[in-house]
Design a protein around this motif. Structure first.
Motif, short mmCIF file in Angstrom:
data_model
loop_
_atom_site.label_atom_id
_atom_site.label_comp_id
_atom_site.label_asym_id
_atom_site.label_seq_id
_atom_site.Cartn_x
_atom_site.Cartn_y
_atom_site.Cartn_z
N VAL A 166 10.68 3.17 1.98
CA VAL A 166 10.51 4.33 1.10
C VAL A 166 10.74 3.90 -0.34
CG1 VAL A 166 11.29 6.67 0.58
CG2 VAL A 166 11.33 5.84 2.94
N ARG A 167 9.81 4.32 -1.22
CA ARG A 167 9.94 4.05 -2.65
C ARG A 167 9.47 5.28 -3.42
NH1 ARG A 167 7.02 2.17 -7.18
NH2 ARG A 167 8.19 0.68 -8.48
N ASP A 168 10.36 5.85 -4.22
CA ASP A 168 10.04 7.04 -5.02
C ASP A 168 9.48 8.16 -4.15
OD1 ASP A 168 10.84 5.68 -7.29
OD2 ASP A 168 8.81 5.01 -7.79
N GLY A 169 10.07 8.34 -2.96
CA GLY A 169 9.67 9.44 -2.09
C GLY A 169 8.39 9.22 -1.31
N VAL A 170 7.83 8.01 -1.38
CA VAL A 170 6.56 7.71 -0.70
C VAL A 170 6.75 6.50 0.20
CG1 VAL A 170 4.16 6.99 -1.06
CG2 VAL A 170 5.21 8.64 -2.61
N PHE A 171 6.07 6.52 1.37
CA PHE A 171 6.08 5.36 2.24
C PHE A 171 5.27 4.23 1.60
CE2 PHE A 171 7.04 7.93 6.21
CZ PHE A 171 8.25 7.30 6.43
N VAL A 172 5.84 3.04 1.60
CA VAL A 172 5.12 1.84 1.17
C VAL A 172 4.92 0.96 2.40
CG1 VAL A 172 5.17 -0.23 -0.26
CG2 VAL A 172 6.09 1.92 -1.15
N LEU A 173 3.67 0.65 2.69
CA LEU A 173 3.32 -0.26 3.78
C LEU A 173 3.12 -1.64 3.17
CD1 LEU A 173 2.29 -0.46 6.88
CD2 LEU A 173 0.03 -0.50 5.81
N GLU A 174 3.90 -2.61 3.62
CA GLU A 174 3.78 -3.96 3.09
C GLU A 174 3.34 -4.89 4.22
OE1 GLU A 174 6.60 -4.68 -0.59
OE2 GLU A 174 7.76 -3.98 1.12
N THR A 175 2.09 -5.34 4.15
CA THR A 175 1.59 -6.25 5.19
C THR A 175 2.31 -7.59 5.08
OG1 THR A 175 -0.24 -6.92 3.75
CG2 THR A 175 -0.67 -5.14 5.34
N MET A 176 2.42 -8.25 6.23
CA MET A 176 3.19 -9.50 6.29
C MET A 176 2.34 -10.63 6.85
SD MET A 176 6.60 -7.79 7.97
CE MET A 176 7.47 -9.35 8.17
N LEU A 177 2.70 -11.84 6.48
CA LEU A 177 2.10 -13.03 7.07
C LEU A 177 2.72 -13.26 8.44
CD1 LEU A 177 2.30 -15.35 3.93
CD2 LEU A 177 0.29 -14.13 4.75
N TRP A 178 1.98 -13.91 9.33
CA TRP A 178 2.54 -14.29 10.62
C TRP A 178 3.43 -15.52 10.44
CZ3 TRP A 178 2.05 -10.90 14.42
CH2 TRP A 178 0.98 -10.00 14.40
N TYR A 196 0.85 -1.19 0.00
CA TYR A 196 0.00 0.00 0.00
C TYR A 196 0.89 1.25 0.00
CZ TYR A 196 -3.56 -3.30 1.69
OH TYR A 196 -4.41 -4.36 1.84
N PHE A 197 0.40 2.33 -0.63
CA PHE A 197 1.04 3.63 -0.53
C PHE A 197 0.42 4.41 0.62
CE2 PHE A 197 1.66 3.32 -5.35
CZ PHE A 197 2.98 2.91 -5.22
N LEU A 198 1.23 5.24 1.28
CA LEU A 198 0.75 6.12 2.33
C LEU A 198 0.96 7.57 1.90
CD1 LEU A 198 2.08 4.40 5.59
CD2 LEU A 198 -0.22 4.30 4.63
N GLU A 199 -0.11 8.35 1.94
CA GLU A 199 -0.05 9.77 1.61
C GLU A 199 -0.33 10.56 2.88
OE1 GLU A 199 -2.31 13.02 -1.30
OE2 GLU A 199 -3.39 11.28 -0.50
#
Length: 290
Positions: A153-165, A110-113
């Protein structure tokens, strides 16, 4: 893009209001189930298997099936007291080197703005994280499910990457892992040479979904009322290599020709290649017995 969630990054005593956007999308060609005779859409009804009556969505609950086949019915009230965060926070738990996190854990990106008032702390945390070379390990609740995730950080934007347990990652329990398979030094060297020959900087733009493109052409031809032309057949798949070294050597030579754009030598038939490989194998066997 449309935001699908609003919340805040919680970093110590700093709170950064953000909006969440899906960072990826599937480009699959989608279909509806239809009646072959007239193209009418197929619809499904929610029917109870006990009384045969159609059930309105408002009367549907969640059911957990026991090993005995019995069903435990859970209502909305049963879920209310569960320890699922509803504060809409992305809680930073720690920072860690990115290479310590196996990509197998990643589920969705996901991207975070930042909201207008959160732009400065957003940029501050982004710059600090980028210069550190690390990622933030966070915890977040999305769609009634709590997940670990990473912030990078990717291209100046935070990327949220959800993870498996951890307990959602399967263990590869394959028989060959227990076998004592011998790999000769020459074979390993030749395989490493093949890898070196095929090394290149990764450019995702060089690849495309040929199946989806061909399917789209079929659909467009149907719309235009044209005759659908079958795609040309690809090369037949080669069988298992009779001689591993001969196959590796041929692969290295082919990769080198492709890199240098040399004209390829006339391809031998599958039967001729098999016969040549068997000859090499017989010669090696003769040398060993001598």
């Amino acid at each position: 893009m449309r935001s699908i969630w609003k919340g805040a990054i919680s970093f110590g005593l700093v709170t950064i209001p953000v909006k969440l956007y899906s960072a990826t999308e599937q480009k699959d060609v989608t279909f509806h189930q239809v009646h072959r005779e007239d193209g009418g859409r197929i619809k499904y009804k929610r029917v109870c298997t006990i009384d045969g009556e159609e059930v309105p969505y408002s009367d549907i609950a969640k059911g957990y099936e026991l090993a005995t086949g019995e069903i435990v019915v859970l209502t909305d009230e049963d879920f209310e007291d569960l320890p699922l965060s509803t504060s809409r926070r992305i809680d930073v738990l720690q920072f860690a080197p990115a290479e310590q996190i196996d990509p197998i854990y990643f589920a969705k990106s996901y991207f975070l703005e930042p909201d207008a008032q959160g732009a400065k702390p957003y940029v501050l945390l982004r710059n600090a994280l980028e210069s550190s070379g690390q990622v933030a390990v966070v915890k977040v609740a999305l769609r009634q499910r709590e997940s670990l995730a990473t912030l990078r950080v990717r291209d100046g934007v935070f990327v949220l990457e959800t993870m498996l347990w951890p307990d959602e990652i399967r263990t590869p329990d394959f028989a060959f892992l227990e076998e004592d398979i011998e790999v000769r030094a020459q074979e390993l060297k030749m395989a490493e040479s093949l890898i070196t020959t095929m090394e290149a900087d990764f450019d995702p733009g060089e690849y495309h979904d040929s199946y989806r493109e061909a399917l789209q052409q079929v659909i467009e031809a149907k719309v235009a009322g044209k005759e659908v032309i079958a795609a040309p057949e690809g090369e037949a798949e080669a069988g298992p290599a009779v001689d591993l070294m001969a196959a590796l050597r041929a692969s290295v030579e082919a990769a080198k020709r492709e890199r240098t754009a040399e004209p390829a030598k006339p391809r031998k038939s599958a039967a001729a290649e098999k016969e040549e490989a068997e000859k090499v194998a017989r010669k090696r066997k003769t040398r060993k017995s001598a």
